[in-house]
Design a protein around this motif. Structure first.
Motif, PDB file in Angstrom:
ATOM      1  N   GLU A 202       0.829  -1.212   0.000  1.00 46.36           N
ATOM      2  CA  GLU A 202       0.000   0.000   0.000  1.00 46.36           C
ATOM      3  C   GLU A 202       0.857   1.253   0.000  1.00 46.36           C
TER       4      GLU A 202
ATOM      5  N   ASP B 190      -4.032  10.768  -3.060  1.00 51.38           N
ATOM      6  CA  ASP B 190      -4.765   9.936  -2.102  1.00 51.38           C
ATOM      7  C   ASP B 190      -4.735  10.521  -0.686  1.00 51.38           C
TER       8      ASP B 190
ATOM      9  N   ARG C 227      -5.970   2.272  -1.682  1.00 54.77           N
ATOM     10  CA  ARG C 227      -6.597   1.643  -2.852  1.00 54.77           C
ATOM     11  C   ARG C 227      -6.194   0.172  -2.991  1.00 54.77           C
TER      12      ARG C 227
ATOM     13  N   VAL D  74      -9.177   0.854  -6.730  1.00 54.55           N
ATOM     14  CA  VAL D  74     -10.426   1.306  -6.100  1.00 54.55           C
ATOM     15  C   VAL D  74     -10.172   1.543  -4.613  1.00 54.55           C
ATOM     16  N   VAL D  75     -10.715   2.639  -4.071  1.00 54.32           N
ATOM     17  CA  VAL D  75     -10.526   2.935  -2.655  1.00 54.32           C
ATOM     18  C   VAL D  75     -11.187   1.850  -1.807  1.00 54.32           C
ATOM     19  N   SER D  76     -10.387   1.171  -0.987  1.00 55.94           N
ATOM     20  CA  SER D  76     -10.912   0.090  -0.147  1.00 55.94           C
ATOM     21  C   SER D  76     -11.160   0.551   1.285  1.00 55.94           C
TER      22      SER D  76
END
Length: 254
Positions: A106, A114, A131, A135-137
């Motif tokens: 990460e 971000d 992400r 995709v933003v998790s």
């Protein structure tokens, strides 16, 4: 020579099973081989008749033990004596592992875009969008003002570029490990980024103000088995401690 095969009739589940399980025609090994091949072929025509096979997963890897409590402070102190690039790399790793619980992967993928301010009535924090596959998790707040200021400054400097300082445009796969190796070569203590992150996990898990559901969301973990792996680093609660906690919890709903 052998005529025409009507695959729509030949590859139904019933037709395949009748051919496979004739008495004493195939050995068990041959039967398994033909079954794998024919079921895979049948699945392309009749997916409902030939469900995907169950794949056995390998054993779950246990969590890396949490870093020693003193290591975080020791590494922050070491950073002041390092050359500028190595210092910036180490501070970024420390800020993101011990301040936001990011993993090595990460950290390598994090972009300046971000990271953004998070305005609270009583405090200005920083939020990090983590992400997974683009995709933003999850979104993790950083409430330490020193870490937050350093991360936000770096984010503004790089824009959409990598937050972790590198030479060139491509992020080395082992960029985080290289920092630890360089420290060791210089005579300083090395580190394991996963161990630093797990010290952060232990800290959150030990805080009565952080519910388990929030911990899972912040850390991006699917279950709490990681806490079982880190049990030696967690507080030892007595039945009295547990009873008081449950009474406080019940009191919220009375």
């Amino acid at each position: 020579m052998y005529g025409v095969v009507d695959e729509e009739r030949a590859l139904t589940r019933r037709a395949v099973d009748q051919w496979l399980f004739r008495d004493d025609v195939f050995s068990r090994r041959s039967q398994r081989t033909y079954r794998t091949i024919l079921y895979a072929a049948g699945r392309t025509l009749y997916p409902n008749e030939f469900p995907e096979p169950h794949r056995q997963r390998g054993p779950r890897r246990k969590a890396v033990p949490a870093a020693e409590l003193s290591l975080e402070a020791e590494l922050y102190a070491v950073a002041a004596s390092l050359r500028p690039m190595l210092r910036a790399q180490l501070l970024t790793i420390l800020d993101l592992t011990t301040g936001a619980g990011l993993s090595s992967q990460e950290i390598r993928q994090l972009r300046g875009s971000d990271i953004s301010p998070l305005e609270l009535p009583e405090h200005t924090a920083v939020q990090i969008a983590v992400r997974k596959r683009g995709v933003v998790s999850r979104v993790v707040p950083v409430v330490c003002p020193v870490r937050g200021h350093r991360l936000l400054t770096r984010a503004r400097d790089v824009g959409n570029g990598f937050v972790f300082p590198i030479v060139g445009d491509s992020m080395p796969r082992n960029a985080i490990c290289h920092v630890s190796e360089e420290l060791t070569e210089l005579g300083f203590p090395g580190f394991n980024a996963a161990a630093l992150r797990n010290r952060w996990v232990v800290k959150l898990a030990s805080d009565p103000g952080v519910p388990a559901a929030m911990l899972m969301k912040l850390a991006g973990i699917a279950d709490l088995r990681v806490l079982h792996d880190l049990e030696a680093d967690l507080p030892q609660f007595t039945p009295e401690d547990e009873a008081r906690a449950l009474l406080r919890s019940e009191g919220r709903y009375l």
